[in-house]
Scaffold this motif. Structure first.
Motif, PDB file in Angstrom:
ATOM      1  N   ALA A  82      -4.225  -5.654  74.336  1.00 12.15           N
ATOM      2  CA  ALA A  82      -5.094  -6.789  74.659  1.00 12.15           C
ATOM      3  C   ALA A  82      -6.311  -6.349  75.460  1.00 12.15           C
ATOM      4  O   ALA A  82      -7.452  -6.754  75.166  1.00 12.15           O
ATOM      5  CB  ALA A  82      -4.302  -7.841  75.431  1.00 12.15           C
ATOM      6  N   LEU A  83      -6.101  -5.498  76.460  1.00 10.92           N
ATOM      7  CA  LEU A  83      -7.224  -5.049  77.283  1.00 10.92           C
ATOM      8  C   LEU A  83      -8.164  -4.138  76.498  1.00 10.92           C
ATOM      9  O   LEU A  83      -9.391  -4.204  76.664  1.00 10.92           O
ATOM     10  CB  LEU A  83      -6.696  -4.322  78.519  1.00 10.92           C
ATOM     11  N   GLY A  84      -7.607  -3.264  75.642  1.00 11.82           N
ATOM     12  CA  GLY A  84      -8.456  -2.396  74.842  1.00 11.82           C
ATOM     13  C   GLY A  84      -9.377  -3.177  73.926  1.00 11.82           C
ATOM     14  O   GLY A  84     -10.578  -2.891  73.830  1.00 11.82           O
ATOM     15  N   VAL A  85      -8.834  -4.194  73.256  1.00 12.38           N
ATOM     16  CA  VAL A  85      -9.654  -5.010  72.360  1.00 12.38           C
ATOM     17  C   VAL A  85     -10.643  -5.848  73.161  1.00 12.38           C
ATOM     18  O   VAL A  85     -11.812  -5.998  72.761  1.00 12.38           O
ATOM     19  CB  VAL A  85      -8.753  -5.903  71.488  1.00 12.38           C
ATOM     20  N   ALA A  86     -10.202  -6.413  74.276  1.00  5.27           N
ATOM     21  CA  ALA A  86     -11.113  -7.215  75.107  1.00  5.27           C
ATOM     22  C   ALA A  86     -12.314  -6.387  75.539  1.00  5.27           C
ATOM     23  O   ALA A  86     -13.469  -6.845  75.473  1.00  5.27           O
ATOM     24  CB  ALA A  86     -10.366  -7.760  76.320  1.00  5.27           C
ATOM     25  N   GLY A  87     -12.064  -5.151  75.984  1.00  6.82           N
ATOM     26  CA  GLY A  87     -13.171  -4.298  76.389  1.00  6.82           C
ATOM     27  C   GLY A  87     -14.097  -3.956  75.241  1.00  6.82           C
ATOM     28  O   GLY A  87     -15.323  -3.964  75.388  1.00  6.82           O
ATOM     29  N   ARG A 204       7.605 -12.586  74.489  1.00  7.70           N
ATOM     30  CA  ARG A 204       7.801 -13.488  73.352  1.00  7.70           C
ATOM     31  C   ARG A 204       6.802 -14.637  73.366  1.00  7.70           C
ATOM     32  O   ARG A 204       6.367 -15.118  72.316  1.00  7.70           O
ATOM     33  CB  ARG A 204       9.225 -14.058  73.382  1.00  7.70           C
ATOM     34  N   THR A 205       6.417 -15.087  74.557  1.00  7.60           N
ATOM     35  CA  THR A 205       5.480 -16.207  74.650  1.00  7.60           C
ATOM     36  C   THR A 205       4.047 -15.774  74.412  1.00  7.60           C
ATOM     37  O   THR A 205       3.296 -16.419  73.669  1.00  7.60           O
ATOM     38  CB  THR A 205       5.608 -16.877  76.031  1.00  7.60           C
ATOM     39  N   LEU A 206       3.645 -14.669  75.048  1.00  6.13           N
ATOM     40  CA  LEU A 206       2.237 -14.273  75.009  1.00  6.13           C
ATOM     41  C   LEU A 206       1.921 -13.275  73.906  1.00  6.13           C
ATOM     42  O   LEU A 206       0.760 -13.126  73.522  1.00  6.13           O
ATOM     43  CB  LEU A 206       1.826 -13.688  76.365  1.00  6.13           C
ATOM     44  N   GLY A 207       2.928 -12.583  73.387  1.00 10.12           N
ATOM     45  CA  GLY A 207       2.691 -11.648  72.304  1.00 10.12           C
ATOM     46  C   GLY A 207       2.050 -12.296  71.085  1.00 10.12           C
ATOM     47  O   GLY A 207       1.031 -11.801  70.565  1.00 10.12           O
ATOM     48  N   PRO A 208       2.591 -13.413  70.596  1.00 13.18           N
ATOM     49  CA  PRO A 208       1.943 -14.089  69.457  1.00 13.18           C
ATOM     50  C   PRO A 208       0.526 -14.557  69.760  1.00 13.18           C
ATOM     51  O   PRO A 208      -0.350 -14.527  68.887  1.00 13.18           O
ATOM     52  CB  PRO A 208       2.879 -15.277  69.182  1.00 13.18           C
ATOM     53  N   LEU A 209       0.290 -14.996  71.013  1.00 12.60           N
ATOM     54  CA  LEU A 209      -1.064 -15.423  71.386  1.00 12.60           C
ATOM     55  C   LEU A 209      -2.042 -14.259  71.285  1.00 12.60           C
ATOM     56  O   LEU A 209      -3.161 -14.407  70.762  1.00 12.60           O
ATOM     57  CB  LEU A 209      -1.045 -15.983  72.811  1.00 12.60           C
ATOM     58  N   VAL A 210      -1.631 -13.089  71.756  1.00  5.86           N
ATOM     59  CA  VAL A 210      -2.464 -11.894  71.649  1.00  5.86           C
ATOM     60  C   VAL A 210      -2.698 -11.540  70.181  1.00  5.86           C
ATOM     61  O   VAL A 210      -3.816 -11.196  69.766  1.00  5.86           O
ATOM     62  CB  VAL A 210      -1.814 -10.715  72.404  1.00  5.86           C
ATOM     63  N   ALA A 215      -6.291 -11.221  65.425  1.00  6.00           N
ATOM     64  CA  ALA A 215      -6.590 -11.575  64.041  1.00  6.00           C
ATOM     65  C   ALA A 215      -7.928 -12.305  63.942  1.00  6.00           C
ATOM     66  O   ALA A 215      -8.724 -12.054  63.022  1.00  6.00           O
ATOM     67  CB  ALA A 215      -5.464 -12.436  63.472  1.00  6.00           C
ATOM     68  N   ALA A 216      -8.206 -13.211  64.893  1.00  2.00           N
ATOM     69  CA  ALA A 216      -9.471 -13.943  64.877  1.00  2.00           C
ATOM     70  C   ALA A 216     -10.655 -13.000  65.068  1.00  2.00           C
ATOM     71  O   ALA A 216     -11.696 -13.139  64.404  1.00  2.00           O
ATOM     72  CB  ALA A 216      -9.458 -15.022  65.969  1.00  2.00           C
ATOM     73  N   ALA A 252     -12.099 -12.565  73.877  1.00  2.00           N
ATOM     74  CA  ALA A 252     -11.866 -11.388  74.716  1.00  2.00           C
ATOM     75  C   ALA A 252     -11.304 -11.789  76.076  1.00  2.00           C
ATOM     76  O   ALA A 252     -10.370 -11.154  76.597  1.00  2.00           O
ATOM     77  CB  ALA A 252     -13.170 -10.602  74.890  1.00  2.00           C
ATOM     78  N   VAL A 253     -11.857 -12.845  76.658  1.00  2.00           N
ATOM     79  CA  VAL A 253     -11.355 -13.321  77.951  1.00  2.00           C
ATOM     80  C   VAL A 253      -9.936 -13.860  77.806  1.00  2.00           C
ATOM     81  O   VAL A 253      -9.096 -13.698  78.701  1.00  2.00           O
ATOM     82  CB  VAL A 253     -12.299 -14.386  78.535  1.00  2.00           C
ATOM     83  N   LEU A 254      -9.646 -14.522  76.687  1.00  2.00           N
ATOM     84  CA  LEU A 254      -8.279 -15.000  76.447  1.00  2.00           C
ATOM     85  C   LEU A 254      -7.302 -13.830  76.412  1.00  2.00           C
ATOM     86  O   LEU A 254      -6.196 -13.910  76.975  1.00  2.00           O
ATOM     87  CB  LEU A 254      -8.228 -15.777  75.132  1.00  2.00           C
ATOM     88  N   LEU A 255      -7.687 -12.734  75.762  1.00  2.00           N
ATOM     89  CA  LEU A 255      -6.844 -11.537  75.752  1.00  2.00           C
ATOM     90  C   LEU A 255      -6.631 -10.996  77.166  1.00  2.00           C
ATOM     91  O   LEU A 255      -5.506 -10.646  77.558  1.00  2.00           O
ATOM     92  CB  LEU A 255      -7.474 -10.464  74.867  1.00  2.00           C
ATOM     93  N   ALA A 256      -7.719 -10.908  77.929  1.00  2.00           N
ATOM     94  CA  ALA A 256      -7.605 -10.415  79.304  1.00  2.00           C
ATOM     95  C   ALA A 256      -6.762 -11.348  80.157  1.00  2.00           C
ATOM     96  O   ALA A 256      -5.967 -10.902  80.997  1.00  2.00           O
ATOM     97  CB  ALA A 256      -8.995 -10.247  79.912  1.00  2.00           C
TER      98      ALA A 256
END
Length: 694
Positions: A82-87, A204-210, A215-216, A252-256
């Motif tokens: 998540a942080l790598g993609v956000a950056g 399990r909760t945040l993995g799908p969100l990431v 994907a988006a 990106a902020v959502l991932l962070a």
């Protein structure tokens, strides 16, 4: 101006290299995951884990791996990705290779939001906490980008803006941690990023969100390619740049935010992973396209965070590793990466304006005397107010009786403890202001100050090292260690900056890296020492005058007495050094020797102030700037005005911290950060507006 551009793609395409890099990263992640699963307090080796994979493990092995080790492993992979993609996305939309959740204050904003919710007793589910972190991180990112710009030329401005906003947000967070110690217990170490998980629920909760956010962003890859090349070109091809940029920043902020909610703010992964991917694009054709850059940044981020956790648990015992935030390791490694990146960056000779640029060229002698007199009276007023105000309100008559020895025991007790605190605040403010003025002149950067180029962080690290490792340490030992830490930090920053070609931009970037590494090491020392040191260290790191006696004033007074005559003698050399290197050489000034002497004076002043009352930020920036605006840029006038303004700022901040929530108290350093950050933001805005006007 710093010109950190993306490496050119090789003219001859070798499509196999991308697949080879992907295979190598996958193998590295598999190997790292296997090693990670064998590390822990329980005695499990690789064979035990292998038996579990093939269904032959015991119940104890299954419980240990599934309930403890697997959640930590999956958290490292999800958070790192998540942080790598956000950056990577933030770097693309801002066209700035130093953009990341750290430098855009996303982590600090998300952290503050989460701590604020906990402090005020609001209980939220995990997704609700992620939403709160998202709101805080998005607000911080938008604000920093608005200050720094997105044209690709404000690299140092972005680091400075992000650092300033992050310092202010961290100060507010520390205030909440101090005021609501019970409600926020355990959040100090978490604030550096901890992978410790309570089962698989969080992943399990945040993995799908990431995954959905990734994907988006992959669906936006082509439009991100066009925006990164140039906005005009993207608009010509029908891309709505504003909408795409905001959507990309939001994702990106959502991932962070998801990463912060799951593991706390982990430093520099979001900077190092995509920066490494962009550097590899020089030898791996096709990696510069976002369809490849996004997944490879995710893999590199996961590998970096997983490797940092494996390294941490290899170096220290597994039991101690549970207490140390993994983000400390990533911050140290990332800071080293930033220093190397800053040293090897191409920097043009068109550096930032020197401190004298744009300032009032001078005022009449009469006006200068009037201004100096007003400032002196203001110092007296602040001192008197500070003596009278606090948890116990006094009158001037009480002070007179105390001076003449006729006060009662209550008044005597109050003033015996309060007067040294007031004098300590005034001396520290003057010392830091002079240190800031010297740093700005020598670095020829109007936005530099000891706190932002690692000197205050080095002094703090030296002092905290002694506090945590030596029981019953004496004040003079503490003073010496703070001075030594400041000197080492200054020597490191200026040596590395000079070897890469000394410029003010390089100095600021390297100083930022040293500051971040020092803060991470401070957290490491606190978490590895007595846990009861947390509140004590937080208070001291916030710049507190609590418990000061007249003995604690001696180092600051001696530093000022030693430095002031030197500055009086070198006031003209300071004016010349603030312009360029050639002018003082032509006029016979030994540039290297003078610069070293003045920097030594700045280190002495800063180290003495940190030893006296702890870590203070923004004083060395705000006071010289305000003085320059009032009396002009000549150092013969600037230095006295800056010293008085610094004393006023710290004295007023200390009084406010002792009075606003009396009998509870807030450290003066937290108050100066909250006061100084808005002024710094205004300076950045003015510099950006001036730059556009040219």
């Amino acid at each position: 101006m710093v010109t950190l551009t993306e490496p050119p793609v090789a003219a001859v395409r070798r499509p196999g290299r991308l697949a080879l890099l992907g295979t190598g990263l996958a193998a590295l992640l598999l190997l790292g995951s296997a090693v990670h699963l064998t590390q822990g307090t329980a005695n499990l080796d690789a064979l035990d884990v292998l038996r579990l994979v093939f269904g032959g493990g015991t119940g104890d092995t299954t419980a240990i791996v599934v309930e403890s080790r697997l959640p930590r492993l999956l958290a490292a992979l999800v958070v790192g990705a998540a942080l790598g993609v956000a950056g990577a996305v933030l770097q693309s939309v801002s066209r700035n290779i130093l953009a990341s959740p750290d430098t855009l204050a996303v982590n600090a904003g998300a952290h503050l939001a989460v701590v604020a919710v906990a402090a005020f007793g609001v209980s939220l589910p995990l997704l609700g906490a992620t939403g709160v972190a998202f709101a805080g991180g998005l607000a911080a990112a938008v604000f920093v980008l608005a200050l720094a710009g997105t044209g690709g030329t404000g690299i140092v401005r972005l680091v400075l803006a992000g650092t300033a906003i992050a310092l202010a947000l961290v100060s507010v967070t520390q205030v909440l941690l101090l005021l609501y110690a019970q409600e926020t217990r355990g959040l100090f170490a978490w604030g550096e990023g901890s992978l410790e998980q309570n089962g698989l629920g969080g992943v399990r909760t945040l993995g799908p969100l990431v995954g959905l956010a990734l994907a988006a962003l992959l669906g936006m890859a082509r439009r991100l390619d066009l925006i990164h090349v140039g906005e005009d070109h993207a608009r010509t091809l029908g891309v709505h740049v504003g909408r795409v940029r905001f959507a990309a920043i939001a994702l990106a902020v959502l991932l962070a935010a998801a990463a912060v909610t799951l593991a706390g703010p982990i430093g520099f992964v979001g900077l190092a992973a995509p920066a490494l991917a962009r550097l590899l694009a020089a030898v791996v054709p096709g990696l510069h396209r976002h369809t490849a850059l996004i997944p490879f940044s995710a893999a590199l981020g996961a590998a970096l965070l997983l490797g940092a956790d494996v390294l941490l648990r290899t170096i220290i015992s597994p039991q101690r590793a549970l207490e140390v935030p993994t983000g400390v390791v990533t911050t140290i490694l990332g800071a080293l990466f930033l220093v190397v990146l800053a040293r090897t960056a191409r920097i043009t000779s068109a550096t930032a304006e020197p401190p004298a640029a744009g300032a009032r060229s001078g005022v009449s002698a009469l006006r200068y005397r009037v201004v100096l007199g007003v400032l002196a009276l203001a110092v007296v007023a602040v001192a008197v107010g500070a003596v009278l105000l606090g948890d116990a309100k006094l009158l001037l008559g009480d002070v007179v009786n105390w001076v003449t020895g006729q006060a009662g025991p209550i008044v005597t007790g109050v003033l015996d403890t309060r007067v040294p605190r007031v004098v300590a605040a005034l001396l520290a403010g003057a010392a830091l202001a002079l240190g800031g003025a010297l740093t700005q002149a020598v670095a020829r950067n109007p936005l530099a100050e000891p706190g932002m180029i690692g000197v205050v962080g080095g002094a703090g690290l030296g002092a905290v090292t002694v506090i945590t490792l030596v029981s019953g340490v004496g004040f003079w030992t503490l003073t010496g260690s703070a001075g030594l830490g400041a000197a080492l930090a200054m020597a490191l920053v200026f040596t590395v900056a000079a070897r890469g070609g000394f410029t003010s931009e390089r100095l600021v970037l390297i100083g930022f890296g040293v500051h971040a590494a020092a803060q991470a090491l401070v957290t490491l020392l606190i978490t590895l020492s007595d846990p009861w040191n947390e509140t004590k260290a937080l208070t001291w790191l916030g710049g507190s005058t609590y418990g000061r006696t007249f003995t604690h004033l001696v180092p600051m007074a001696l530093a000022l007495l030693l430095v002031v005559p030197v500055l009086v003698r070198m006031r003209r050399e300071l004016d010349l050094l603030a312009l360029d290197d050639e002018t003082p050489r032509v006029l016979g000034v030994p540039v290297a020797r003078s610069r070293l002497l003045l920097l030594s004076c700045a280190v002495l002043l800063t180290g003495a102030a940190v030893a006296g009352i702890g870590v203070l930020t923004f004083v060395g920036l705000v006071a010289p700037h305000a003085a320059r605006a009032i009396v002009g840029s000549r150092h013969a006038r600037l230095l006295p005005a800056a010293a008085l303004l610094g004393a006023i700022l710290v004295g007023a901040a200390d009084t406010a911290g002792r009075t606003l929530i009396a009998p509870a108290q807030l450290p003066a350093g937290l108050m100066t950060a909250v006061i100084g950050a808005p002024y710094f933001v205004w300076l950045l805005y003015r510099h950006r507006a001036t730059g556009r006007g040219r």
